[in-house]
Motif scaffolding. Structure first.
Motif, PDB file in Angstrom:
ATOM      1  N   TRP A 151       0.841  -1.203   0.000  1.00 52.79           N
ATOM      2  CA  TRP A 151       0.000   0.000   0.000  1.00 52.79           C
ATOM      3  C   TRP A 151       0.880   1.259   0.000  1.00 52.79           C
ATOM      4  CZ3 TRP A 151      -5.436  -0.057   2.622  1.00 52.79           C
ATOM      5  CH2 TRP A 151      -6.115  -1.226   2.265  1.00 52.79           C
ATOM      6  N   GLY A 152       0.208   2.414   0.066  1.00 53.52           N
ATOM      7  CA  GLY A 152       0.925   3.687  -0.079  1.00 53.52           C
ATOM      8  C   GLY A 152       1.939   3.977   1.004  1.00 53.52           C
ATOM      9  N   LEU A 191      -8.213  -2.077   4.750  1.00 57.78           N
ATOM     10  CA  LEU A 191      -9.220  -1.078   5.109  1.00 57.78           C
ATOM     11  C   LEU A 191     -10.492  -1.192   4.269  1.00 57.78           C
ATOM     12  CD1 LEU A 191      -6.676   1.841   5.484  1.00 57.78           C
ATOM     13  CD2 LEU A 191      -7.894   0.700   7.361  1.00 57.78           C
ATOM     14  N   ARG A 248     -10.900   0.658   9.836  1.00 57.47           N
ATOM     15  CA  ARG A 248     -11.073   1.925   9.125  1.00 57.47           C
ATOM     16  C   ARG A 248     -11.552   3.023  10.091  1.00 57.47           C
ATOM     17  NH1 ARG A 248     -14.249   4.718   5.537  1.00 57.47           N
ATOM     18  NH2 ARG A 248     -12.872   5.623   3.990  1.00 57.47           N
ATOM     19  N   GLN A 285      -7.131   6.673   5.544  1.00 60.72           N
ATOM     20  CA  GLN A 285      -6.137   6.143   4.604  1.00 60.72           C
ATOM     21  C   GLN A 285      -4.743   6.121   5.236  1.00 60.72           C
ATOM     22  OE1 GLN A 285      -6.691   8.935   1.346  1.00 60.72           O
ATOM     23  NE2 GLN A 285      -8.185   7.611   0.356  1.00 60.72           N
ATOM     24  N   ILE A 286      -3.918   5.245   4.699  1.00 61.57           N
ATOM     25  CA  ILE A 286      -2.494   5.282   5.029  1.00 61.57           C
ATOM     26  C   ILE A 286      -1.749   5.744   3.776  1.00 61.57           C
ATOM     27  CG2 ILE A 286      -2.579   3.586   6.874  1.00 61.57           C
ATOM     28  CD1 ILE A 286      -1.583   1.455   4.866  1.00 61.57           C
ATOM     29  N   PRO A 287      -0.539   6.294   3.912  1.00 64.00           N
ATOM     30  CA  PRO A 287       0.299   6.326   5.109  1.00 64.00           C
ATOM     31  C   PRO A 287      -0.114   7.381   6.150  1.00 64.00           C
ATOM     32  CG  PRO A 287       1.379   7.521   3.306  1.00 64.00           C
ATOM     33  CD  PRO A 287       0.138   6.894   2.738  1.00 64.00           C
ATOM     34  N   GLU A 340      -1.210  12.147   4.509  1.00 66.70           N
ATOM     35  CA  GLU A 340      -0.978  12.691   3.167  1.00 66.70           C
ATOM     36  C   GLU A 340       0.498  12.534   2.781  1.00 66.70           C
ATOM     37  OE1 GLU A 340      -3.304  13.339   1.111  1.00 66.70           O
ATOM     38  OE2 GLU A 340      -4.879  13.144   2.596  1.00 66.70           O
ATOM     39  N   SER A 341       0.715  11.628   1.829  1.00 66.17           N
ATOM     40  CA  SER A 341       2.095  11.261   1.487  1.00 66.17           C
ATOM     41  C   SER A 341       2.916  12.443   0.961  1.00 66.17           C
ATOM     42  CB  SER A 341       2.088  10.125   0.460  1.00 66.17           C
ATOM     43  OG  SER A 341       1.466  10.536  -0.740  1.00 66.17           O
ATOM     44  N   VAL A 393      -0.577  12.849  -6.356  1.00 69.42           N
ATOM     45  CA  VAL A 393      -1.480  12.614  -5.213  1.00 69.42           C
ATOM     46  C   VAL A 393      -2.881  13.190  -5.436  1.00 69.42           C
ATOM     47  CG1 VAL A 393       0.365  12.396  -3.508  1.00 69.42           C
ATOM     48  CG2 VAL A 393      -0.656  14.639  -3.894  1.00 69.42           C
ATOM     49  N   TYR A 450      -3.949   9.459  -7.504  1.00 73.13           N
ATOM     50  CA  TYR A 450      -4.359   8.715  -6.308  1.00 73.13           C
ATOM     51  C   TYR A 450      -5.884   8.615  -6.139  1.00 73.13           C
ATOM     52  CZ  TYR A 450      -1.726   6.557  -2.449  1.00 73.13           C
ATOM     53  OH  TYR A 450      -1.104   5.669  -1.609  1.00 73.13           O
ATOM     54  N   THR A 510      -9.071   5.808  -4.849  1.00 74.77           N
ATOM     55  CA  THR A 510     -10.038   6.061  -3.775  1.00 74.77           C
ATOM     56  C   THR A 510     -11.457   5.745  -4.251  1.00 74.77           C
ATOM     57  OG1 THR A 510      -8.620   7.866  -3.014  1.00 74.77           O
ATOM     58  CG2 THR A 510     -10.877   7.813  -2.135  1.00 74.77           C
ATOM     59  N   ARG A 548     -18.687   1.675  -2.203  1.00 70.73           N
ATOM     60  CA  ARG A 548     -18.683   2.583  -1.049  1.00 70.73           C
ATOM     61  C   ARG A 548     -19.422   3.885  -1.361  1.00 70.73           C
ATOM     62  NH1 ARG A 548     -12.774   3.154   1.491  1.00 70.73           N
ATOM     63  NH2 ARG A 548     -12.193   3.719  -0.620  1.00 70.73           N
ATOM     64  N   TRP A 590       0.446  -0.973  -8.991  1.00 74.84           N
ATOM     65  CA  TRP A 590      -1.010  -0.883  -8.865  1.00 74.84           C
ATOM     66  C   TRP A 590      -1.648  -0.826 -10.251  1.00 74.84           C
ATOM     67  CZ3 TRP A 590      -0.610   3.838  -4.997  1.00 74.84           C
ATOM     68  CH2 TRP A 590       0.013   3.398  -3.824  1.00 74.84           C
TER      69      TRP A 590
HETATM   70  N1  LIG Z   1      -3.861  11.344  -0.628  1.00 75.58           N
HETATM   71  C1  LIG Z   1      -3.420  10.207   0.153  1.00 75.58           C
HETATM   72  C2  LIG Z   1      -3.939   8.917  -0.462  1.00 75.58           C
HETATM   73  C3  LIG Z   1      -3.620   7.699   0.401  1.00 75.58           C
HETATM   74  C4  LIG Z   1      -4.396   6.469  -0.033  1.00 75.58           C
HETATM   75  O1  LIG Z   1      -5.307   6.511  -0.859  1.00 75.58           O
HETATM   76  N2  LIG Z   1      -4.030   5.334   0.592  1.00 75.58           N
HETATM   77  C5  LIG Z   1      -4.712   4.091   0.313  1.00 75.58           C
HETATM   78  C6  LIG Z   1      -3.722   2.917   0.343  1.00 75.58           C
HETATM   79  S1  LIG Z   1      -2.629   2.934  -1.026  1.00 75.58           S
HETATM   80  C7  LIG Z   1      -5.722   3.787   1.396  1.00 75.58           C
HETATM   81  O2  LIG Z   1      -5.405   3.876   2.553  1.00 75.58           O
HETATM   82  N3  LIG Z   1      -6.933   3.437   0.965  1.00 75.58           N
HETATM   83  C8  LIG Z   1      -7.994   3.053   1.846  1.00 75.58           C
HETATM   84  C9  LIG Z   1      -9.250   3.823   1.556  1.00 75.58           C
HETATM   85  O3  LIG Z   1      -9.266   4.711   0.678  1.00 75.58           O
HETATM   86  O4  LIG Z   1     -10.232   3.531   2.234  1.00 75.58           O
HETATM   87  C10 LIG Z   1      -1.893  10.203   0.244  1.00 75.58           C
HETATM   88  O5  LIG Z   1      -1.238  10.692  -0.707  1.00 75.58           O
HETATM   89  O6  LIG Z   1      -1.343   9.771   1.279  1.00 75.58           O
END
Ligand SMILES: N[C@@H](CCC(=O)N[C@@H](CS)C(=O)NCC(=O)O)C(=O)O
Length: 209
Positions: free
Chosen positions: A12-13, A36, A43, A54-56, A68-69, A105, A109, A113, A120, A173
């Motif tokens: 994952w991210g 998640l 979650r 979301q992670i990270p 937010e990465s 991002v 990204y 989502t 969802r 991905w």
């Molecule tokens: N804008 C966020 C996006 C992070 C993201 O989408 N992470 C994904 C994993 S790669 C996540 O946690 N998804 C779970 C969800 O959206 O419920 C970033 O850049 O950190």
């Protein structure tokens, strides 16, 4: 001083941040997160510190929370006082770096989502399928634009940066490694070279096998 903590899951991210920490030689305790998309409790728990669930997520040694990465990427460079992953404000590469970091991002990204699990957001199965397909198509368009923008041997040209790490993570991905190899050969070769770097290889091995 206590250690940083990184909320993570293989593949994952969080790999974006793990790679940067490894590059800087910084240590963080790993907090493993459930899938998640499958675990509503995990979650909800995560949403206490990460508003989008979301992670990270990186917890700083004094307890401050960063999600937010891109924000974490910029902050780690500032915290370390280093410019080897983030070009310094006066660098000629700086505008391109910021432009494409935010593109990745803010444009790429969100396709995950909304596309990873459209149920969802939409109850109608036909609409769900349409959203899944539309976000997949959109991803291909966006990556084609990135392919037109990358230089060699790194995204920014001569200079390695965190953008190369984003490519190396994201080619794993959708639309999938085979698609990247075939349609975006420049992205593919930058990503492969980045994942093979001595400082980063263990992170990529752990996350993507
Ligand atoms: N804008 C966020 C996006 C992070 C993201 O989408 N992470 C994904 C994993 S790669 C996540 O946690 N998804 C779970 C969800 O959206 O419920 C970033 O850049 O950190």
């Amino acid at each position: 001083m206590s250690r940083m903590q990184l909320y993570r899951r293989n593949g994952w991210g969080s790999a974006l941040i793990e790679a940067q920490l490894a590059h800087y030689g910084l240590e963080a305790e790993s907090i493993e997160i459930a899938d998640l998309f499958l675990d509503a409790t995990a979650r909800r728990e995560l949403m206490r510190i990460s508003p989008a669930g979301q992670i990270p997520v990186l917890i700083l040694p004094d307890g401050r929370v960063m999600s937010e990465s891109a924000a974490i990427t910029l902050y780690l460079a500032e915290m370390t006082g280093r410019d080897d992953l983030v070009p310094e404000p006066t660098a000629t590469e700086r505008p391109r770096f910021l432009r494409w970091l935010i593109f990745l991002v803010a444009q790429v990204y969100p396709c995950f989502t909304f596309g990873d699990d459209p149920s969802r957001f939409l109850s109608d199965p036909t609409a769900q399928k349409e959203l899944g397909e539309a976000t997949s198509e959109r991803l291909k368009e966006l990556w084609t634009a990135v392919e037109g923008a990358v230089r060699r041997p790194h995204f920014l040209g001569e200079r390695f940066s965190a953008l190369d790490i984003y490519l190396a993570v994201m080619i794993n991905w959708k639309p999938g490694p085979e698609w990247f190899q075939q349609h975006t050969p420049k992205i593919w070769s930058i990503a492969r070279a980045t994942a093979a770097r001595e400082d980063l290889a263990p992170v990529f091995q752990r996350n993507f096998g």
